[in-house]
Write a protein that holds these residues in place. Structure first.
Motif, PDB file in Angstrom:
ATOM      1  N   ILE A 179       0.848  -1.204   0.000  1.00 57.02           N
ATOM      2  CA  ILE A 179       0.000   0.000   0.000  1.00 57.02           C
ATOM      3  C   ILE A 179       0.881   1.250   0.000  1.00 57.02           C
ATOM      4  CG2 ILE A 179      -1.662   1.332   1.372  1.00 57.02           C
ATOM      5  CD1 ILE A 179      -2.840  -1.395   2.276  1.00 57.02           C
ATOM      6  N   ALA A 180       1.951   1.207   0.820  1.00 54.56           N
ATOM      7  CA  ALA A 180       2.867   2.351   0.862  1.00 54.56           C
ATOM      8  C   ALA A 180       3.472   2.585  -0.520  1.00 54.56           C
ATOM      9  CB  ALA A 180       3.971   2.094   1.899  1.00 54.56           C
ATOM     10  N   SER A 181       3.821   1.515  -1.231  1.00 52.46           N
ATOM     11  CA  SER A 181       4.432   1.714  -2.556  1.00 52.46           C
ATOM     12  C   SER A 181       3.429   2.220  -3.584  1.00 52.46           C
ATOM     13  CB  SER A 181       5.104   0.454  -3.101  1.00 52.46           C
ATOM     14  OG  SER A 181       5.079  -0.572  -2.211  1.00 52.46           O
ATOM     15  N   VAL A 182       2.170   1.766  -3.482  1.00 47.99           N
ATOM     16  CA  VAL A 182       1.149   2.309  -4.395  1.00 47.99           C
ATOM     17  C   VAL A 182       1.054   3.822  -4.183  1.00 47.99           C
ATOM     18  CG1 VAL A 182      -1.320   2.408  -4.916  1.00 47.99           C
ATOM     19  CG2 VAL A 182      -0.204   0.193  -4.604  1.00 47.99           C
ATOM     20  N   ALA A 183       0.996   4.237  -2.907  1.00 50.02           N
ATOM     21  CA  ALA A 183       0.888   5.661  -2.583  1.00 50.02           C
ATOM     22  C   ALA A 183       2.121   6.414  -3.089  1.00 50.02           C
ATOM     23  CB  ALA A 183       0.730   5.848  -1.078  1.00 50.02           C
ATOM     24  N   TRP A 184       3.311   5.840  -2.830  1.00 55.19           N
ATOM     25  CA  TRP A 184       4.555   6.496  -3.251  1.00 55.19           C
ATOM     26  C   TRP A 184       4.604   6.642  -4.762  1.00 55.19           C
ATOM     27  CZ3 TRP A 184       8.295   8.608  -0.077  1.00 55.19           C
ATOM     28  CH2 TRP A 184       9.414   9.086  -0.733  1.00 55.19           C
TER      29      TRP A 184
END
Lengths: 115, 249
Positions: free
Chosen positions: A78-83
């Motif tokens: 999820i953090a990488s999707v946001a990033w």
């Protein structure tokens, strides 16, 4: 398995890959795909990519769905999707995701086990 | 345009393809390392593992075959499993083959064999239409060859590192993250987003099916979902247009 059997397996895997990957490239111009099927196939790559990664993000080592904060892969995903949505830089995103994943993994007692 | 122009090496297009795929190479290489390590850990000798990575070049099929080899499964079962896991490449090649139908057969065989998931997705983002265009072949090669090299280098490193890399580092996760980055821009439309979410859900729910059939089921159900959403949207828009015109009258 004997050494010979393993080599037979390796060659049969290579044949399976060649059949699926190259088969249509070789005979495809002799086959007509209906336009409706072609339209549907436009969505195939994204669905296939999602189907490849979803089990890795959601299932633990025992094959149970982990849909909570204890799932390091899901949180890091999820953090990488946001990033990526913010920065649009792939290499940065992979590094950030791996850092997230590693940090979460090293926090003791919080996570499910993945083996 | 003649076939000559279409297939002529175009260094600028090659570099363009290389630059497009460059950020994914790290993830692919890391994924290769993981598969390399997995081959050694599952008991293959170094020559067998090298042979497998160089001849098979299909990470998910290799990973699925390893436990079957360890369990002494019949060879035909391993073959069928690999076929099913690779079935998504049939769909990819249906999309890609018309672009390159005019190339000689050995080039089609070779390019087809090295076309991986990520490269196909990146290529189709750049060239959605199958009409021949200058530099297309070079762009594809700029994607495929470095991708293949990154995979092979990663795998070979993994094979020689063998047991030295701890499993819990989760190096394979880098491959998943690379796919996340490719997927995000692909879900810009409502039908694509719905298809992807449904495909993800099906792949998780059907993860226990034999021969990785869950992957195939996910692709099919996801595709159909996207199509249904697209057509529902079209119909609604058409209706709204109709009503709008009626109000004007």
């Amino acid at each position: 398995m004997s050494d010979l059997e393993i080599w037979i397996v390796i060659v049969s895997l290579a044949i399976a890959t060649a059949l699926t990957r190259s088969g249509f490239w070789l005979v495809g111009h002799k086959v007509t795909i209906p336009p409706r099927v072609q339209e549907m196939l436009r969505y195939a790559p994204s669905c296939a990519l999602a189907a490849i990664i979803a089990p890795d993000l959601l299932l633990d080592g025992g094959g149970t769905v982990q849909f909570d904060l204890g799932n390091a892969r899901l949180i890091a995903g999820i953090a990488s999707v946001a990033w990526f949505a913010w920065r649009r830089r792939m290499l940065e995103t992979i590094i950030v995701g791996m850092l997230f994943f590693t940090a979460l993994r090293l926090l003791p007692g919080l996570l499910h086990s993945y083996s | 345009m003649s076939d000559q122009d279409f297939a002529t090496h175009d260094p600028a297009a090659w570099r363009d393809g290389f630059r497009t795929g460059l950020p994914t190479l790290f993830g692919i290489g890391a994924w290769g390392v993981v598969v390399g390590v997995a081959m050694i850990k599952s008991g293959l000798s170094i020559p067998q593992a090298l042979g497998m990575t160089l001849l098979v070049f299909a990470g998910s099929a290799q990973l699925a075959a390893l436990p079957l080899i360890a369990a002494n499964a019949p060879i035909w079962v391993i073959f069928v499993t690999a076929l099913v896991i690779n079935l998504r490449f049939v769909i990819f090649s249906v999309l890609l083959a018309p672009h390159f139908a005019s190339l000689p057969w050995h080039k089609r065989l070779g390019l087809g064999f090295v076309s991986g998931d990520i490269s196909v997705a990146l290529y189709l983002q750049r060239y959605p239409d199958p009409e021949p265009a200058p530099g297309k072949v070079s762009f594809l090669k700029g994607l495929l060859y470095p991708n293949c090299a990154a995979w092979q280098i990663g795998s070979i490193i993994g094979i020689f590192l063998g047991n030295a890399v701890p499993t819990e580092w989760g190096l394979g996760f880098a491959g998943t993250l690379a796919i996340v980055c490719i997927l995000v821009p692909m879900v810009a439309s409502m039908p694509a987003l719905c298809g992807v979410l449904v495909a993800a859900a099906v792949s998780v729910l059907a993860a226990d099916l034999p021969y990785k059939l869950g992957l195939l089921a996910a692709v099919v159900v996801g595709m159909v979902t996207a199509m249904v959403v697209e057509e529902t949207g079209d119909r609604r828009r058409a209706k709204r247009k109709e009503n709008g015109e009626a109000n004007h009258v």
